[in-house]
Design a protein around this motif. Structure first.
Motif, PDB file in Angstrom:
ATOM      1  N   VAL A   7      63.804 -52.405  -4.617  1.00  0.00           N
ATOM      2  CA  VAL A   7      62.528 -51.859  -4.624  1.00  0.00           C
ATOM      3  C   VAL A   7      62.530 -51.345  -3.072  1.00  0.00           C
ATOM      4  O   VAL A   7      61.514 -50.912  -2.725  1.00  0.00           O
ATOM      5  CB  VAL A   7      62.043 -53.247  -4.504  1.00  0.00           C
ATOM      6  N   GLN A   8      62.930 -51.790  -1.874  1.00  0.00           N
ATOM      7  CA  GLN A   8      62.794 -51.560  -0.174  1.00  0.00           C
ATOM      8  C   GLN A   8      63.279 -50.107  -0.276  1.00  0.00           C
ATOM      9  O   GLN A   8      62.029 -49.284   0.171  1.00  0.00           O
ATOM     10  CB  GLN A   8      63.776 -52.594   0.596  1.00  0.00           C
ATOM     11  N   ALA A   9      64.399 -49.552  -0.910  1.00  0.00           N
ATOM     12  CA  ALA A   9      64.734 -48.682  -1.087  1.00  0.00           C
ATOM     13  C   ALA A   9      63.537 -47.115  -1.275  1.00  0.00           C
ATOM     14  O   ALA A   9      63.135 -46.186  -0.818  1.00  0.00           O
ATOM     15  CB  ALA A   9      66.366 -48.276  -1.132  1.00  0.00           C
ATOM     16  N   ARG A  10      63.222 -47.423  -2.677  1.00  0.00           N
ATOM     17  CA  ARG A  10      61.943 -47.354  -3.652  1.00  0.00           C
ATOM     18  C   ARG A  10      61.064 -47.236  -2.680  1.00  0.00           C
ATOM     19  O   ARG A  10      60.023 -46.023  -2.454  1.00  0.00           O
ATOM     20  CB  ARG A  10      62.202 -47.415  -4.549  1.00  0.00           C
ATOM     21  N   GLU A  11      60.593 -47.699  -1.617  1.00  0.00           N
ATOM     22  CA  GLU A  11      59.263 -47.931  -1.362  1.00  0.00           C
ATOM     23  C   GLU A  11      59.350 -46.304   0.171  1.00  0.00           C
ATOM     24  O   GLU A  11      58.340 -46.432   0.268  1.00  0.00           O
ATOM     25  CB  GLU A  11      59.171 -49.798  -0.849  1.00  0.00           C
ATOM     26  N   ASN A  12      60.545 -46.743   0.862  1.00  0.00           N
ATOM     27  CA  ASN A  12      61.151 -46.092   2.093  1.00  0.00           C
ATOM     28  C   ASN A  12      61.980 -44.629   1.983  1.00  0.00           C
ATOM     29  O   ASN A  12      60.996 -44.063   2.538  1.00  0.00           O
ATOM     30  CB  ASN A  12      62.524 -46.377   2.608  1.00  0.00           C
ATOM     31  N   PHE A  13      62.185 -44.621   0.887  1.00  0.00           N
ATOM     32  CA  PHE A  13      62.105 -43.249   0.041  1.00  0.00           C
ATOM     33  C   PHE A  13      61.470 -42.948  -1.116  1.00  0.00           C
ATOM     34  O   PHE A  13      62.093 -42.519  -2.537  1.00  0.00           O
ATOM     35  CB  PHE A  13      63.958 -43.557   0.109  1.00  0.00           C
ATOM     36  N   PRO A  14      60.080 -42.407  -1.367  1.00  0.00           N
ATOM     37  CA  PRO A  14      59.404 -42.251  -2.589  1.00  0.00           C
ATOM     38  C   PRO A  14      59.579 -41.487  -3.732  1.00  0.00           C
ATOM     39  O   PRO A  14      59.678 -41.200  -4.542  1.00  0.00           O
ATOM     40  CB  PRO A  14      57.993 -42.466  -2.345  1.00  0.00           C
TER      41      PRO A  14
END
Length: 191
Positions: A7-14
């Motif tokens: 989830v955090q990675a998706r926020e940082n790399f949309p």
């Protein structure tokens, strides 16, 4: 590694597709070749009846000193029989062993600093009963091998954790697979 990190990675790399896959490097923690309890204890000259706590160190002498001091203080309060502390040195720790000499010498609990050329932390795991780390990968390996793990965080260790990971939270503690402790008193109860 897990869904919350995804989830955090998706926020940082949309614009990127992100999957939680686990950590393939940790497969050996479960399935690798491991030394057995009697073999490890024989190499280290430890009785089969002793309760052995392993303390994996990092590279910072002040963090290591605070860490070991808390484990010694907590261990000295135990009454369940013979107890020993094994310190596993970090492969990249450049500190002289003399920095830790008095802490070991004056400990009321037997402490041995095991050089990495005698046994690595991973190899030592087979002979220990408990790991008291401080945001150590060895603690994760211990959990994978069904060895109880506690993570002790001095205030200085929390600063180091924050600087290296961007947070003062350690994921194994957040997931409940390792118990976290912030004082020698609480650590004594946890042990």
């Amino acid at each position: 590694v897990n869904d919350s990190e995804a989830v955090q990675a998706r926020e940082n790399f949309p614009e990127t597709t992100v999957f939680a896959t686990g950590n393939p490097a940790w497969d050996d923690f479960f399935f690798g070749e491991h030394k057995g309890r009697s073999e490890v204890r024989k190499i280290l000259g430890i009785s089969g009846d002793d309760f052995v706590i392993m303390v994996p160190w990092g590279k910072s002498a002040p963090v290591n000193i605070l860490h070991l001091n808390a484990v010694i203080e907590a261990s000295a309060q135990q009454t369940f029989g013979a107890l020993r502390i094994l310190v596993a040195t970090h492969p990249r720790d450049k500190n002289s062993a003399s920095v830790y000499e008095d802490l070991v010498k004056f400990s009321p609990v037997p402490v041995s600093i095991v050089p990495k050329d005698t046994l690595s932390a991973s190899q030592m795991l087979g002979g220990v009963d408990l790991v008291v780390g401080s945001a150590s990968t060895v603690g994760i390996e211990a959990v994978c091998r069904r060895i109880p793990s506690i993570d002790f965080f001095s205030p200085l260790a929390l600063v180091h954790l924050d600087r290296s990971t961007g947070t003062r939270k350690w994921e194994p503690c957040e997931q409940g697979v390792s118990m976290e402790s912030f004082s020698a008193r609480h650590l004594a109860d946890a042990i």
